[in-house]
Design a protein around this motif. Structure first.
Motif, PDB file in Angstrom:
ATOM      1  N   ASN A   1      13.364  13.204  -2.509  1.00  0.00           N
ATOM      2  CA  ASN A   1      12.747  13.064  -1.182  1.00  0.00           C
ATOM      3  C   ASN A   1      11.240  12.880  -1.289  1.00  0.00           C
ATOM      4  OD1 ASN A   1      15.237  13.344   0.089  1.00  0.00           O
ATOM      5  ND2 ASN A   1      15.057  15.585   0.263  1.00  0.00           N
ATOM      6  N   VAL A   2      10.625  13.638  -2.246  1.00  0.00           N
ATOM      7  CA  VAL A   2       9.174  13.506  -2.445  1.00  0.00           C
ATOM      8  C   VAL A   2       8.820  12.105  -2.923  1.00  0.00           C
ATOM      9  CG1 VAL A   2       7.230  14.293  -3.837  1.00  0.00           C
ATOM     10  CG2 VAL A   2       8.787  15.949  -2.805  1.00  0.00           C
ATOM     11  N   ILE A   3       9.602  11.620  -3.903  1.00  0.00           N
ATOM     12  CA  ILE A   3       9.339  10.273  -4.419  1.00  0.00           C
ATOM     13  C   ILE A   3       9.491   9.238  -3.317  1.00  0.00           C
ATOM     14  CG2 ILE A   3      10.189   8.518  -6.020  1.00  0.00           C
ATOM     15  CD1 ILE A   3      10.908  10.772  -7.941  1.00  0.00           C
ATOM     16  N   GLN A   4      10.513   9.454  -2.504  1.00  0.00           N
ATOM     17  CA  GLN A   4      10.733   8.514  -1.390  1.00  0.00           C
ATOM     18  C   GLN A   4       9.565   8.582  -0.402  1.00  0.00           C
ATOM     19  OE1 GLN A   4      14.375   9.196   0.654  1.00  0.00           O
ATOM     20  NE2 GLN A   4      14.191   7.360   1.966  1.00  0.00           N
ATOM     21  N   ALA A   5       9.108   9.846  -0.173  1.00  0.00           N
ATOM     22  CA  ALA A   5       7.977   9.994   0.748  1.00  0.00           C
ATOM     23  C   ALA A   5       6.711   9.369   0.166  1.00  0.00           C
ATOM     24  CB  ALA A   5       7.754  11.468   1.053  1.00  0.00           C
ATOM     25  N   GLU A   6       6.479   9.550  -1.173  1.00  0.00           N
ATOM     26  CA  GLU A   6       5.310   8.950  -1.817  1.00  0.00           C
ATOM     27  C   GLU A   6       5.376   7.430  -1.769  1.00  0.00           C
ATOM     28  OE1 GLU A   6       5.195  10.558  -5.724  1.00  0.00           O
ATOM     29  OE2 GLU A   6       4.216  12.434  -5.109  1.00  0.00           O
ATOM     30  N   ALA A   7       6.607   6.905  -1.828  1.00  0.00           N
ATOM     31  CA  ALA A   7       6.739   5.446  -1.744  1.00  0.00           C
ATOM     32  C   ALA A   7       6.334   4.921  -0.379  1.00  0.00           C
ATOM     33  CB  ALA A   7       8.164   5.041  -2.078  1.00  0.00           C
ATOM     34  N   GLU A   8       6.374   5.758   0.623  1.00  0.00           N
ATOM     35  CA  GLU A   8       5.998   5.352   1.970  1.00  0.00           C
ATOM     36  C   GLU A   8       4.491   5.433   2.218  1.00  0.00           C
ATOM     37  OE1 GLU A   8       7.980   4.107   4.257  1.00  0.00           O
ATOM     38  OE2 GLU A   8       9.772   4.274   2.944  1.00  0.00           O
ATOM     39  N   VAL A   9       3.772   6.159   1.290  1.00  0.00           N
ATOM     40  CA  VAL A   9       2.319   6.338   1.487  1.00  0.00           C
ATOM     41  C   VAL A   9       1.558   5.011   1.481  1.00  0.00           C
ATOM     42  CG1 VAL A   9       0.222   7.344   0.476  1.00  0.00           C
ATOM     43  CG2 VAL A   9       2.302   8.717   0.682  1.00  0.00           C
ATOM     44  N   PRO A  10       1.783   4.130   0.458  1.00  0.00           N
ATOM     45  CA  PRO A  10       1.044   2.853   0.470  1.00  0.00           C
ATOM     46  C   PRO A  10       1.308   2.051   1.738  1.00  0.00           C
ATOM     47  CG  PRO A  10       2.025   3.237  -1.671  1.00  0.00           C
ATOM     48  CD  PRO A  10       2.564   4.275  -0.764  1.00  0.00           C
ATOM     49  N   LYS A  11       2.528   2.077   2.221  1.00  0.00           N
ATOM     50  CA  LYS A  11       2.826   1.344   3.445  1.00  0.00           C
ATOM     51  C   LYS A  11       2.046   1.924   4.615  1.00  0.00           C
ATOM     52  CE  LYS A  11       7.537   0.154   2.015  1.00  0.00           C
ATOM     53  NZ  LYS A  11       8.976   0.251   2.358  1.00  0.00           N
ATOM     54  N   ALA A  12       2.011   3.272   4.648  1.00  0.00           N
ATOM     55  CA  ALA A  12       1.281   3.917   5.745  1.00  0.00           C
ATOM     56  C   ALA A  12      -0.216   3.600   5.670  1.00  0.00           C
ATOM     57  CB  ALA A  12       1.515   5.421   5.702  1.00  0.00           C
ATOM     58  N   MET A  13      -0.788   3.585   4.441  1.00  0.00           N
ATOM     59  CA  MET A  13      -2.209   3.284   4.275  1.00  0.00           C
ATOM     60  C   MET A  13      -2.493   1.839   4.674  1.00  0.00           C
ATOM     61  SD  MET A  13      -3.057   5.265   0.698  1.00  0.00           S
ATOM     62  CE  MET A  13      -4.756   4.669   0.728  1.00  0.00           C
ATOM     63  N   ALA A  14      -1.593   0.937   4.279  1.00  0.00           N
ATOM     64  CA  ALA A  14      -1.794  -0.467   4.656  1.00  0.00           C
ATOM     65  C   ALA A  14      -1.755  -0.633   6.165  1.00  0.00           C
ATOM     66  CB  ALA A  14      -0.718  -1.326   3.993  1.00  0.00           C
ATOM     67  N   GLU A  15      -0.826   0.092   6.781  1.00  0.00           N
ATOM     68  CA  GLU A  15      -0.732   0.029   8.232  1.00  0.00           C
ATOM     69  C   GLU A  15      -1.974   0.620   8.878  1.00  0.00           C
ATOM     70  OE1 GLU A  15       0.784  -0.977  11.855  1.00  0.00           O
ATOM     71  OE2 GLU A  15       1.550  -1.524   9.859  1.00  0.00           O
ATOM     72  N   ALA A  16      -2.512   1.705   8.243  1.00  0.00           N
ATOM     73  CA  ALA A  16      -3.740   2.317   8.770  1.00  0.00           C
ATOM     74  C   ALA A  16      -4.925   1.366   8.649  1.00  0.00           C
ATOM     75  CB  ALA A  16      -4.027   3.622   8.037  1.00  0.00           C
ATOM     76  N   PHE A  17      -5.040   0.605   7.503  1.00  0.00           N
ATOM     77  CA  PHE A  17      -6.095  -0.392   7.335  1.00  0.00           C
ATOM     78  C   PHE A  17      -5.991  -1.470   8.406  1.00  0.00           C
ATOM     79  CE2 PHE A  17      -6.760   0.930   2.796  1.00  0.00           C
ATOM     80  CZ  PHE A  17      -8.107   1.227   2.946  1.00  0.00           C
ATOM     81  N   ARG A  18      -4.794  -1.947   8.658  1.00  0.00           N
ATOM     82  CA  ARG A  18      -4.624  -3.027   9.613  1.00  0.00           C
ATOM     83  C   ARG A  18      -4.946  -2.585  11.047  1.00  0.00           C
ATOM     84  NH1 ARG A  18      -0.142  -4.417   6.287  1.00  0.00           N
ATOM     85  NH2 ARG A  18       1.232  -3.161   7.605  1.00  0.00           N
ATOM     86  N   SER A  19      -4.564  -1.288  11.315  1.00  0.00           N
ATOM     87  CA  SER A  19      -4.797  -0.788  12.664  1.00  0.00           C
ATOM     88  C   SER A  19      -6.207  -0.261  12.871  1.00  0.00           C
ATOM     89  CB  SER A  19      -3.785   0.313  12.998  1.00  0.00           C
ATOM     90  OG  SER A  19      -3.956   1.398  12.117  1.00  0.00           O
ATOM     91  N   GLY A  20      -7.001  -0.172  11.784  1.00  0.00           N
ATOM     92  CA  GLY A  20      -8.371   0.304  11.891  1.00  0.00           C
ATOM     93  C   GLY A  20      -8.495   1.808  11.890  1.00  0.00           C
TER      94      GLY A  20
END
Length: 333
Positions: free
Chosen positions: A276-295
């Protein structure tokens, strides 16, 4: 026509044949012996015995013996009836004479009943006068202290005339004596007390009245020998200890199996959490990219986070010195 000169010889031969037939069917000399002995019996009665298939040479001697012994209650009809019933006339008469001489009350009817019951009435009368010794087989018993004792006894008995018909035999007496010995030894606190006073066994057994309902009367019970056997108490304790050990081992094995199962379950849960942790860590880059795009995340925020992560990795590396490569060790350079 017979020559008159041969007539005396023919008559003599015929007379001899008639005499042979007469003495065959009528025991004249036996009748004469009975008369000389004082027994009142006729030739006709002896002849009728032959017709009834009753041997006179069995009945008449019995009558003579009874008459000489002074037994007036024995009759010819009684002896004939007993013979025809399958009894032993000679043994009955001998038993009655012996009982009369020994002052034992034995009626004729009881003597014939004992004989017809399959018991040796003459031997019973002899045993009543001269007691018999019966040796018991080895009897094994355990005292209260757990020590096994092996006892042998000698039982002195005499026949009980009144209970010969329907009374139990020697096997019952031996079984009851063996049971009494086992009960006496089993109630003793220690095997030493039994060895010190073996007569206590015989006294206790005699008080139980073991001859009730048997064809014998127990006069004495003597302990002939006592041997020491195994320590049954210690053997039982060892068996119990082994049983307890096996139970404890089984319970320990059960607890170990449960612990192993619990450990496997915890490992499975840890693996699941790690996944579950690995799966959650795999979602971090996506979340950061989404945060960059959304400002919502700036570049400086990203670098500060990377610095914090690098600092955390360095601190973890310092906390585990065994994981440092040798090239990073200043002393090793």
């Amino acid at each position: 026509m017979i020559d008159p000169s041969y007539l005396p010889f023919v008559m003599a031969g015929g007379g001899i044949i008639l005499l042979v037939i007469f003495f065959h069917y009528v025991p004249f000399f036996l009748w004469l012996s009975a008369k000389v002995s004082g027994v009142n019996i006729s030739l006709v009665q002896l002849f009728l015995m032959r017709i009834r298939n009753v041997p006179p040479y069995v009945i008449v001697p019995g009558l003579i013996e009874a008459h000489k012994a002074g037994l007036s209650n024995i009759t010819r009809d009684g002896l004939e009836a007993h013979f025809l019933a399958g009894g032993h006339v000679e043994k009955v008469v001998h038993a009655l004479v012996s009982a009369s001489k020994a002052n034992i009350d034995l009626p004729f009817q009881m003597a014939t009943a004992i004989d017809l019951a399959g018991r040796d009435v003459f031997e019973a009368v002899q045993m009543s006068v001269n007691p018999k010794v019966i040796d018991t087989p080895p009897v094994t018993a355990v005292a209260k202290d757990g020590i096994q004792l092996i006892a042998k006894a000698r039982v002195t008995v005499r026949a009980n005339i009144r209970q010969l018909v329907g009374g139990a035999g020697e096997d019952t007496v031996l079984a009851r004596v063996g049971e009494g010995i086992v009960s006496s030894i089993g109630s003793s606190e220690s095997h030493k007390s039994v060895l010190e006073n073996p007569d206590s066994i015989s006294k206790l057994v005699l008080r139980k009245g073991l001859d009730a309902g048997t064809a014998f009367e127990i006069l004495s019970i003597d302990i002939a020998d006592i041997d020491i056997g195994r320590n049954i108490g210690a053997a039982l304790q060892m068996d119990q200890a082994n049983a307890d050990k096996n139970i404890a081992q089984a319970k320990a094995e059960e607890r170990r199996a449960m612990a192993v199962a619990l450990e496997q379950e915890m490992k499975a849960k840890a693996e699941e959490a790690r996944a579950n942790v690995i799966q959650a860590e795999a979602e971090v880059p996506k979340a950061m990219a989404e945060a960059f795009r959304s400002g919502n995340l700036g570049i400086m925020d990203y670098y500060r986070m990377k610095n914090i992560q690098a600092d955390t990795d360095m601190r973890s590396s310092i906390a585990r010195p065994d994981s440092h490569p040798a090239s990073h060790d200043p002393i090793g350079k």
